[in-house]
Design a protein around this motif. Structure first.
Motif, mmCIF file in Angstrom:
data_model
loop_
_atom_site.group_PDB
_atom_site.id
_atom_site.type_symbol
_atom_site.label_atom_id
_atom_site.label_comp_id
_atom_site.label_asym_id
_atom_site.label_seq_id
_atom_site.Cartn_x
_atom_site.Cartn_y
_atom_site.Cartn_z
ATOM 1 N N ARG A 38 0.900 -3.986 1.938
ATOM 2 C CA ARG A 38 -0.377 -4.409 1.336
ATOM 3 C C ARG A 38 -0.212 -4.863 -0.114
ATOM 4 N NH1 ARG A 38 -5.176 -2.329 3.604
ATOM 5 N NH2 ARG A 38 -4.754 -1.526 5.685
ATOM 6 N N LEU A 39 1.012 -4.953 -0.582
ATOM 7 C CA LEU A 39 1.269 -5.188 -1.993
ATOM 8 C C LEU A 39 1.623 -6.646 -2.265
ATOM 9 C CD1 LEU A 39 1.543 -3.731 -4.741
ATOM 10 C CD2 LEU A 39 3.926 -3.248 -4.149
ATOM 11 N N LEU A 40 0.970 -7.225 -3.292
ATOM 12 C CA LEU A 40 1.280 -8.559 -3.803
ATOM 13 C C LEU A 40 1.491 -8.418 -5.306
ATOM 14 C CD1 LEU A 40 -1.650 -10.376 -1.945
ATOM 15 C CD2 LEU A 40 0.742 -10.367 -1.235
ATOM 16 N N ILE A 41 1.885 -9.491 -5.980
ATOM 17 C CA ILE A 41 2.030 -9.434 -7.443
ATOM 18 C C ILE A 41 1.367 -10.654 -8.077
ATOM 19 C CG2 ILE A 41 4.112 -8.013 -7.523
ATOM 20 C CD1 ILE A 41 5.751 -10.604 -7.887
ATOM 21 N N GLU A 42 1.014 -10.512 -9.336
ATOM 22 C CA GLU A 42 0.337 -11.594 -10.065
ATOM 23 C C GLU A 42 0.669 -11.500 -11.553
ATOM 24 O OE1 GLU A 42 -3.828 -10.763 -11.418
ATOM 25 O OE2 GLU A 42 -3.892 -9.622 -9.540
ATOM 26 N N SER A 43 0.321 -12.579 -12.250
ATOM 27 C CA SER A 43 0.446 -12.565 -13.705
ATOM 28 C C SER A 43 -0.901 -12.330 -14.376
ATOM 29 C CB SER A 43 1.030 -13.891 -14.201
ATOM 30 O OG SER A 43 0.080 -14.942 -14.040
ATOM 31 N N ASP A 44 -1.993 -12.847 -13.768
ATOM 32 C CA ASP A 44 -3.322 -12.900 -14.384
ATOM 33 C C ASP A 44 -3.239 -13.549 -15.774
ATOM 34 O OD1 ASP A 44 -6.037 -12.668 -14.373
ATOM 35 O OD2 ASP A 44 -6.099 -10.540 -14.893
ATOM 36 N N LYS B 74 7.933 -9.984 -14.589
ATOM 37 C CA LYS B 74 7.787 -8.645 -15.181
ATOM 38 C C LYS B 74 7.199 -7.672 -14.164
ATOM 39 C CE LYS B 74 7.219 -9.634 -20.134
ATOM 40 N NZ LYS B 74 6.281 -9.582 -21.278
ATOM 41 N N MET B 75 6.156 -8.116 -13.456
ATOM 42 C CA MET B 75 5.566 -7.235 -12.448
ATOM 43 C C MET B 75 6.490 -7.067 -11.257
ATOM 44 S SD MET B 75 3.443 -5.074 -11.426
ATOM 45 C CE MET B 75 2.483 -5.055 -12.934
ATOM 46 N N LEU B 76 7.241 -8.103 -10.906
ATOM 47 C CA LEU B 76 8.241 -7.970 -9.846
ATOM 48 C C LEU B 76 9.248 -6.880 -10.213
ATOM 49 C CD1 LEU B 76 9.664 -8.978 -7.234
ATOM 50 C CD2 LEU B 76 10.879 -10.629 -8.691
#
Length: 363
Positions: A264-270, A283-285
């Motif tokens: 259920r996990l994704l990543i973003e920068s916003d 960085k979030m990766l």
């Protein structure tokens, strides 16, 4: 910061960013090494996101919608005047002198309100023109305060908040449009997680499988790990995407990322400047890699050639790195078509029967 090689970056997706908040550089898209989902949030963003997606369709997935921070600029019915519209939303029946003075300052920088029916038609057209577009950024924000001038530096906040019921009507109608058109959603939810779940329950009961066909991403989600467990248990179509810029402000984010199901996990920068989107997402990766114990690939091994013929055995899932796992989640998000367990469906059926019974009693 050291980045993964280009072959790996090509499989990274920043699922939520705002690149049209700043000027697009001449070098774009050469300095964009990943795929991005470009959000719109207010009237000015919609054509800018269209332009960006048209300019670079291979790297930009557009999202069209209206953010709760600008919900006060939307009229649900035609107002008598600009002043009357903002007064009805922001002023109490007996405002203080301080409130009246602040209101005049806020009013100076507000546009003429737009009818919500017109906005929905605009969003519908943008989604029709871009078949792969998401609905976003939409959502709810209980504590948001209206700035005197959003574009001023520094941005000074007034004491006025946006009535939650007003936000709720605008959010729910946009979510219904997403379900109707089978478009996935990027959602903002701040101190509104109970209300968000209640909306999901209503939409699930109203639309049935059409709701479960659509994926919803709670972006930069600040829910507690316990609250997220409740989302994950109730809603098989809800994902989460943490960002460094927001989630790492609190140590709670580590527990949240640790708790989220690996699927259920994704990543973003916003983030908002195109030149920084790659580094902010990586960085979030790196954070997810550390918390989940998923190594980041240093080379990309394709399992199929361009003709779709297997050139080597499939990589076992337990050997997947962080990027391959997140890419698999992103593909599942795009596919949609989720189906809850039968016991969840039974709960929604009971919810519906109770509602019908209450309506009959009132009649």
């Amino acid at each position: 910061m050291e980045l993964p090689p280009p072959s790996v970056l090509a499989h990274v997706v920043d699922v939520h960013c705002h690149p049209t908040d700043t000027d697009i550089p001449d070098g774009f898209p050469d300095d964009l090494h990943i795929t991005i989902c470009a959000m719109s949030a207010r009237t000015r963003d919609q054509p800018l996101v269209r332009e960006l997606a048209t300019r670079c369709p291979d790297k930009v997935i557009p999202a069209f919608g209206y953010h709760p921070w600008w919900a006060h600029q939307i009229a649900l019915t035609k107002p008598e005047s600009k002043r009357k519209h903002y007064e009805s939303l922001l002023l109490s029946s007996s405002p203080s002198e301080e409130d009246l003075a602040a209101f005049e300052k806020v009013l100076e920088n507000q546009p003429e309100p737009r009818l919500f029916d017109d906005i929905l038609l605009e969003v519908r057209k943008n989604l029709s023109d871009f078949p792969s577009a998401l609905v976003g950024e939409i959502g709810l924000d209980r504590p948001v305060r209206i700035p005197y001038d959003y574009d001023a530096t520094p941005r000074v906040l007034s004491q006025f908040t946006i009535p939650f019921e007003h936000q709720l009507k605008i959010f729910e109608a946009q979510l219904e449009l997403a379900v109707e058109l089978k478009r996935n959603v990027s959602m903002h939810s701040v101190r509104a997680h109970d209300a968000t779940m209640q909306v999901f329950e209503r939409i699930a009961e109203k639309f049935g499988d059409k709701f479960w066909d659509v994926s919803v991403d709670l972006h930069s989600c600040g829910a507690s790990a316990q609250m997220w467990k409740e989302f994950e248990r109730k809603f098989c179509n809800v994902f989460i995407s943490p960002s460094t810029i927001h989630n790492t402000r609190s140590e709670n984010y580590k527990k949240l990322v640790e708790t989220v199901s690996p699927k259920r996990l994704l990543i973003e920068s916003d983030y908002y400047t195109i030149s920084d989107l790659t580094s902010q997402t990586i960085k979030m990766l790196n954070t997810v890699s550390e918390i989940k114990g998923w190594p980041i690939e240093q080379e990309w091994i394709d399992e199929e050639d361009t003709d779709g013929v297997n050139t080597r055995p499939k990589i076992p899932e337990e050997e997947w790195g962080a990027v391959r796992r997140l890419e698999s989640n992103w593909k599942a998000f795009l596919r949609g078509g989720h189906r809850p367990e039968q016991k969840i469906l039974s709960k929604f059926k009971r919810f519906h029967n109770d509602w019908v019974s209450d309506e009959a009693d009132e009649a």
